[in-house]
Motif scaffolding. Structure first.
Motif, PDB file in Angstrom:
ATOM      1  N   ALA A  65       0.846  -1.196   0.000  1.00 56.57           N
ATOM      2  CA  ALA A  65       0.000   0.000   0.000  1.00 56.57           C
ATOM      3  C   ALA A  65       0.882   1.247   0.000  1.00 56.57           C
ATOM      4  O   ALA A  65       1.543   1.531   0.996  1.00 56.57           O
ATOM      5  CB  ALA A  65      -0.905  -0.020   1.226  1.00 56.57           C
TER       6      ALA A  65
ATOM      7  N   VAL B 236      -0.070  -7.192   4.284  1.00 57.07           N
ATOM      8  CA  VAL B 236      -0.080  -5.809   3.796  1.00 57.07           C
ATOM      9  C   VAL B 236       1.248  -5.172   4.203  1.00 57.07           C
ATOM     10  O   VAL B 236       1.623  -5.182   5.374  1.00 57.07           O
ATOM     11  CB  VAL B 236      -1.248  -4.982   4.377  1.00 57.07           C
TER      12      VAL B 236
ATOM     13  N   ASN C  43       3.541  -1.624   4.133  1.00 53.90           N
ATOM     14  CA  ASN C  43       3.248  -0.190   4.100  1.00 53.90           C
ATOM     15  C   ASN C  43       4.540   0.534   4.494  1.00 53.90           C
ATOM     16  O   ASN C  43       4.846   0.695   5.663  1.00 53.90           O
ATOM     17  CB  ASN C  43       2.089   0.069   5.090  1.00 53.90           C
TER      18      ASN C  43
ATOM     19  N   SER D 172      -1.108   5.463   5.982  1.00 57.42           N
ATOM     20  CA  SER D 172      -1.838   4.214   6.275  1.00 57.42           C
ATOM     21  C   SER D 172      -3.327   4.472   6.285  1.00 57.42           C
ATOM     22  O   SER D 172      -3.773   5.602   6.495  1.00 57.42           O
ATOM     23  CB  SER D 172      -1.493   3.716   7.684  1.00 57.42           C
TER      24      SER D 172
ATOM     25  N   TYR E  60      -5.776   2.075   8.398  1.00 63.13           N
ATOM     26  CA  TYR E  60      -5.846   0.792   9.104  1.00 63.13           C
ATOM     27  C   TYR E  60      -7.187   0.095   8.903  1.00 63.13           C
ATOM     28  O   TYR E  60      -7.255  -1.130   8.872  1.00 63.13           O
ATOM     29  CB  TYR E  60      -5.555   0.996  10.589  1.00 63.13           C
TER      30      TYR E  60
ATOM     31  N   PHE F  22      -6.790  -1.618   5.682  1.00 62.58           N
ATOM     32  CA  PHE F  22      -5.839  -2.736   5.780  1.00 62.58           C
ATOM     33  C   PHE F  22      -6.531  -3.940   6.425  1.00 62.58           C
ATOM     34  O   PHE F  22      -6.367  -5.078   5.977  1.00 62.58           O
ATOM     35  CB  PHE F  22      -4.592  -2.354   6.598  1.00 62.58           C
TER      36      PHE F  22
ATOM     37  N   LEU G 249      -7.281  -7.724   4.658  1.00 67.03           N
ATOM     38  CA  LEU G 249      -6.482  -8.852   5.159  1.00 67.03           C
ATOM     39  C   LEU G 249      -7.361 -10.070   5.464  1.00 67.03           C
ATOM     40  O   LEU G 249      -8.492  -9.925   5.954  1.00 67.03           O
ATOM     41  CB  LEU G 249      -5.760  -8.453   6.449  1.00 67.03           C
TER      42      LEU G 249
ATOM     43  N   VAL H 279       0.359  -7.392   9.016  1.00 67.62           N
ATOM     44  CA  VAL H 279       0.676  -6.072   8.472  1.00 67.62           C
ATOM     45  C   VAL H 279       2.101  -5.694   8.893  1.00 67.62           C
ATOM     46  O   VAL H 279       2.505  -5.927  10.031  1.00 67.62           O
ATOM     47  CB  VAL H 279      -0.388  -5.004   8.854  1.00 67.62           C
TER      48      VAL H 279
ATOM     49  N   LYS I  34       4.583  -2.484   8.760  1.00 68.07           N
ATOM     50  CA  LYS I  34       4.636  -1.037   8.483  1.00 68.07           C
ATOM     51  C   LYS I  34       6.022  -0.486   8.819  1.00 68.07           C
ATOM     52  O   LYS I  34       6.541  -0.747   9.905  1.00 68.07           O
ATOM     53  CB  LYS I  34       3.575  -0.325   9.334  1.00 68.07           C
TER      54      LYS I  34
ATOM     55  N   LYS J  66      -3.906  -9.061  12.352  1.00 68.58           N
ATOM     56  CA  LYS J  66      -5.262  -8.504  12.370  1.00 68.58           C
ATOM     57  C   LYS J  66      -5.980  -8.959  13.648  1.00 68.58           C
ATOM     58  O   LYS J  66      -5.912 -10.117  14.020  1.00 68.58           O
ATOM     59  CB  LYS J  66      -5.985  -9.047  11.139  1.00 68.58           C
TER      60      LYS J  66
END
Ligand SMILES: C[S@@+](CC[C@H](N)C(=O)[O-])C[C@H]1O[C@@H](n2cnc3c(N)ncnc32)[C@H](O)[C@@H]1O
Ligand SMILES: [Zn+2]
Length: 289
Positions: free
Chosen positions: A107, A169, A171, A176, A178, A181, A185, A191, A193, A288
């Motif tokens: 992303a 994901v 990043n 972002s 969220y 995201f 997911l 994720v 980041k 997540k």
């Protein structure tokens, strides 16, 4: 087979992961040249193979020369190699190796080099990458150079991606969203980041503004917000200095919006003194909730 045809086939093979950014409906490949939803919203494949999903016009501050400088430094120097290695280690550690295909969404991918380097580093055919950026210039460069991945122009706050489709994901140094995201997911999705720390590229700040001190470490707040949305597994701090030659320093100077606000007219003169660059970044890894 040309770029566009290859890309049409690749999108067709994973068509269920995309959705119409207008009506959120599913998409189909039509006439070997477009993606279309039931409400006839249509998105054409460009000749380079990417798809433009933007629903509004934008004015990006990131232009082609900035992306070229980024591509040069990411691909031709070792400046970001420790980051690529660490991220690929995270993916290998946390992701089940039996998942096929393992889908990775970048992303805010810019010109795509980080995604490509991370995929190279992971070195498994199970991984498929999709990169999204709001900048068409960035995505054109990515699509021209990295022909095995899928590239889309779009807004990460309203991504043309269906719910619960991606395993990871990414990043990197980008804004972002969220909520988005989490939506895209899969239930146990990961994720990753990357955020700058105070000393990131400090030599540039010094050359441009005479300023070495940047004590505003916003990362505490960033981590707190991240924890509201994800189970934080770890924060990996990577801090190191690398010696670069003058051509590489010049690329670093031009790859970053830091130089936008420079009051100095002669940016070239201010970088002559630089021979080392500091990378100081946090990698936030979460699942997540
Ligand atoms: C600092 S660059 C980082 C690019 C790339 N990840 C890298 O590290 O080279 C930030 C990127 O975020 C993109 N961006 C900003 N807002 C965005 C949005 N709403 N949707 C998608 N991309 C966005 C910009 O176009 C830019 O390419
Ligand atoms: Zn639609």
């Amino acid at each position: 087979m040309n770029n566009k045809t290859k890309s049409v086939n690749r999108f067709r093979d994973m068509i269920e992961v995309f959705r119409c950014p207008h009506c959120k409906g599913s998409l189909k490949v039509v006439d070997e040249k477009s993606l279309k939803c039931a409400n006839k919203h249509t998105f054409d494949f460009a000749k380079q193979g990417y798809v433009n999903f933007m629903t509004r016009s934008t004015n990006s501050h990131y232009d082609q020369s900035l992306f070229e400088a980024r591509q040069n430094i990411i691909m031709e120097s070792e400046l970001y190699t420790p980051i690529h290695k660490e991220i690929s280690k995270v993916i290998n550690t946390y992701m089940n190796s039996t998942i096929y295909p393992l889908l990775l969404f970048d992303a805010g991918c810019g010109e795509g080099s980080h995604l490509q380097k991370i995929l190279n580093e992971c070195n498994t055919s199970a991984l498929k990458g999709v990169g999204l950026d709001i900048s068409k210039e960035g995505i054109i460069m990515a699509a021209k150079k990295y022909k095995e991945q899928s590239w889309i122009v779009g807004d990460l706050a309203n991504s043309p991606i269906a719910a619960q489709t991606f395993h990871v994901v990414l990043n990197i140094l980008s804004p972002s969203n969220y909520k988005e995201f989490k939506r895209i997911l899969v239930p146990d999705g990961l994720v990753i980041k990357v955020v700058p720390r105070p000393n990131y590229l400090k030599e540039l700040r010094k050359a441009l503004y005479g300023d070495t001190e940047n004590n505003s470490n916003k990362n505490v707040e960033i981590v707190e917000l991240f924890k509201k949305h994800f189970y934080l597994k770890e924060v990996i701090n990577l801090s190191y200095q690398q010696t670069l030659d003058q051509k590489e320093v010049n690329n670093v100077m031009h790859m970053t919006p830091l130089s936008w606000n420079s009051k100095k007219t002669d940016v070239g003169a201010s970088i002559n003194s630089i021979s080392e660059i500091t990378v100081d970044l946090d990698i936030l890894v979460g699942f997540k909730k």
